[in-house]
Design an enzyme around this catalytic site. Structure first.
Site, mmCIF file in Angstrom:
data_model
loop_
_atom_site.group_PDB
_atom_site.id
_atom_site.type_symbol
_atom_site.label_atom_id
_atom_site.label_comp_id
_atom_site.label_asym_id
_atom_site.label_seq_id
_atom_site.Cartn_x
_atom_site.Cartn_y
_atom_site.Cartn_z
ATOM 1 N N GLY A 41 81.284 -71.538 37.338
ATOM 2 C CA GLY A 41 80.346 -70.547 37.882
ATOM 3 C C GLY A 41 78.973 -71.195 37.942
ATOM 4 O O GLY A 41 78.545 -71.835 36.973
ATOM 5 N N LYS A 42 78.291 -71.037 39.066
ATOM 6 C CA LYS A 42 77.026 -71.763 39.235
ATOM 7 C C LYS A 42 76.006 -71.407 38.170
ATOM 8 O O LYS A 42 75.288 -72.271 37.664
ATOM 9 C CB LYS A 42 76.470 -71.517 40.636
ATOM 10 C CG LYS A 42 77.362 -72.084 41.710
ATOM 11 C CD LYS A 42 76.806 -71.925 43.094
ATOM 12 C CE LYS A 42 77.889 -72.209 44.135
ATOM 13 N NZ LYS A 42 78.530 -73.512 44.009
ATOM 14 N N ALA A 44 76.556 -70.211 35.018
ATOM 15 C CA ALA A 44 76.954 -70.757 33.716
ATOM 16 C C ALA A 44 76.813 -72.278 33.702
ATOM 17 O O ALA A 44 76.336 -72.860 32.717
ATOM 18 C CB ALA A 44 78.390 -70.355 33.406
ATOM 19 N N GLU A 140 75.374 -66.191 43.436
ATOM 20 C CA GLU A 140 76.736 -65.680 43.213
ATOM 21 C C GLU A 140 76.738 -64.313 42.539
ATOM 22 O O GLU A 140 77.794 -63.851 42.106
ATOM 23 C CB GLU A 140 77.562 -66.682 42.401
ATOM 24 C CG GLU A 140 78.061 -67.842 43.251
ATOM 25 C CD GLU A 140 79.004 -68.784 42.534
ATOM 26 O OE1 GLU A 140 79.708 -69.539 43.215
ATOM 27 O OE2 GLU A 140 79.020 -68.794 41.278
ATOM 28 N N ASP A 237 74.975 -78.209 40.220
ATOM 29 C CA ASP A 237 74.541 -77.294 39.155
ATOM 30 C C ASP A 237 73.947 -78.088 37.994
ATOM 31 O O ASP A 237 72.936 -77.688 37.398
ATOM 32 C CB ASP A 237 75.721 -76.468 38.647
ATOM 33 C CG ASP A 237 76.302 -75.581 39.726
ATOM 34 O OD1 ASP A 237 75.547 -75.157 40.619
ATOM 35 O OD2 ASP A 237 77.520 -75.320 39.676
HETATM 36 O O1 RIB Z 1 79.084 -75.184 41.852
HETATM 37 C C1 RIB Z 1 80.376 -75.245 41.314
HETATM 38 C C2 RIB Z 1 80.831 -73.862 40.933
HETATM 39 O O2 RIB Z 1 80.929 -73.076 42.092
HETATM 40 C C3 RIB Z 1 82.178 -73.798 40.292
HETATM 41 O O3 RIB Z 1 82.137 -73.942 38.904
HETATM 42 C C4 RIB Z 1 82.716 -72.458 40.766
HETATM 43 O O4 RIB Z 1 82.927 -71.530 39.747
HETATM 44 C C5 RIB Z 1 81.720 -71.967 41.794
HETATM 45 O O5 RIB Z 1 80.870 -71.023 41.272
#
Ligand code: RIB
Length: 289
Positions: A41-42, A44, A140, A237
């Site tokens: 998740g971007k 996290a 997101e 990220d």
């Molecule tokens: O940027 C990578 C992330 O994009 C992944 O970890 C995925 O969960 C999406 O959110």
């Protein structure tokens, strides 16, 4: 120098990662090599990257009540991220279906789950944003929630960094409140003139490093270290989280540090699993590779 206090407002997903020699064409079936479940998740990823790179980080986001939720919470706490602002919403956590090919390139489909329930900020969230040195957001979670956080940050002299990914158009008014935009090449092309009012624009260039445009309109480039790429998932990220940690030292140093962190994140499979700690970033910078 005191470590910056960074509030990360964003998503957290369980990444369902399939590795394959090559990604299938539409309508085609290919045999995969392997499968792994890795927290991502971007939001996290950026929170974990900032914490591992030396920042003091609070995460504002949501997990569900499914089987993935405990592991998602654990990866944040295990990385030193403050989860006081992590809420639990009845239903599934966010997931991302990811395919990684032998060249390390990926395709990703995100199903928002609990992230879509981030429809407002409470008093404690707003207090965290106001107290932070930096607010870090991606796209997101619902955009109205990001807009209210950005405005609150601006009212409280908190520096705002936005990574507009997955890319979508935001209001001109929102961009006027942003201090730093971090985009990849595709996002930069998509957003074009919308980034005009943003004083600092950072464009990530993959293996070619990154470049920065300051308030004077001048562009400068920074090269990243050469590494053996396994999986690029989460590299942007990681770059963004590390950039936030060093932003107060100026764009040149921040980009150099972030390029090293982002490069290291490509050397192993999985988003959160590949995010380096500060000692590793310092080592690759010292080696000058
Ligand atoms: O940027 C990578 C992330 O994009 C992944 O970890 C995925 O969960 C999406 O959110």
């Amino acid at each position: 120098m005191t470590a910056p206090l960074i509030a990360v407002l964003g998503s957290i997903n369980m990444d369902l990662v399939t590795t394959t020699e090559r990604r299938p064409a539409p309508g085609e079936t290919v045999l995969g090599r392997g499968f792994a479940m890795v927290p991502g998740g971007k939001g996290a990823n950026q929170a974990i990257a900032a914490s591992r790179a030396g920042g003091r980080v609070m995460f504002l986001g949501a997990i569900g009540t499914d089987v993935f939720a405990p592991q998602l919470r654990a990866v944040l706490t295990g990385s030193g991220v403050d989860t006081t602002g992590l809420r639990t919403i009845d239903g599934p956590s966010g997931i991302a279906s990811i395919v990684v090919d032998d060249g390390g390139e990926n395709t990703i489909i995100v199903v928002g789950g609990a992230n879509t329930g981030m429809t407002g900020l409470g008093a404690a969230d707003l207090a965290a944003v106001a107290a932070a040195d930096i607010l870090l957001c991606q796209l997101e979670i619902p955009v109205p929630t990001i807009e209210s956080a950005v405005r609150h940050a601006r009212d409280n002299a908190t520096t705002v960094i936005v990574n507009p990914s997955p890319v979508q158009r935001l209001s001109d008014d929102l961009w006027r409140h942003v201090d730093v935009a971090v985009v990849n090449r595709g996002e930069a092309e998509h957003l074009g003139g919308a980034l005009g009012p943003v004083p600092h624009v950072v464009v990530t260039l993959g293996a070619d490093g990154a470049r920065h445009r300051g308030p004077d309109g001048a562009w400068t480039s920074v090269a990243g270290p050469a590494v053996e790429v396994v999986d690029t998932t989460g590299a942007g990220d990681t770059f963004t989280g590390a950039l936030a940690v060093r932003w107060s030292r100026g764009p040149a140093e921040a980009l150099r540090f972030a390029c090293a962190a982002g490069a290291l994140a490509t050397t192993a499979l999985g988003a959160s699993a590949s995010i380096p700690v500060r000692a590793d970033i310092d080592s690759i910078l010292a080696a000058g590779t």
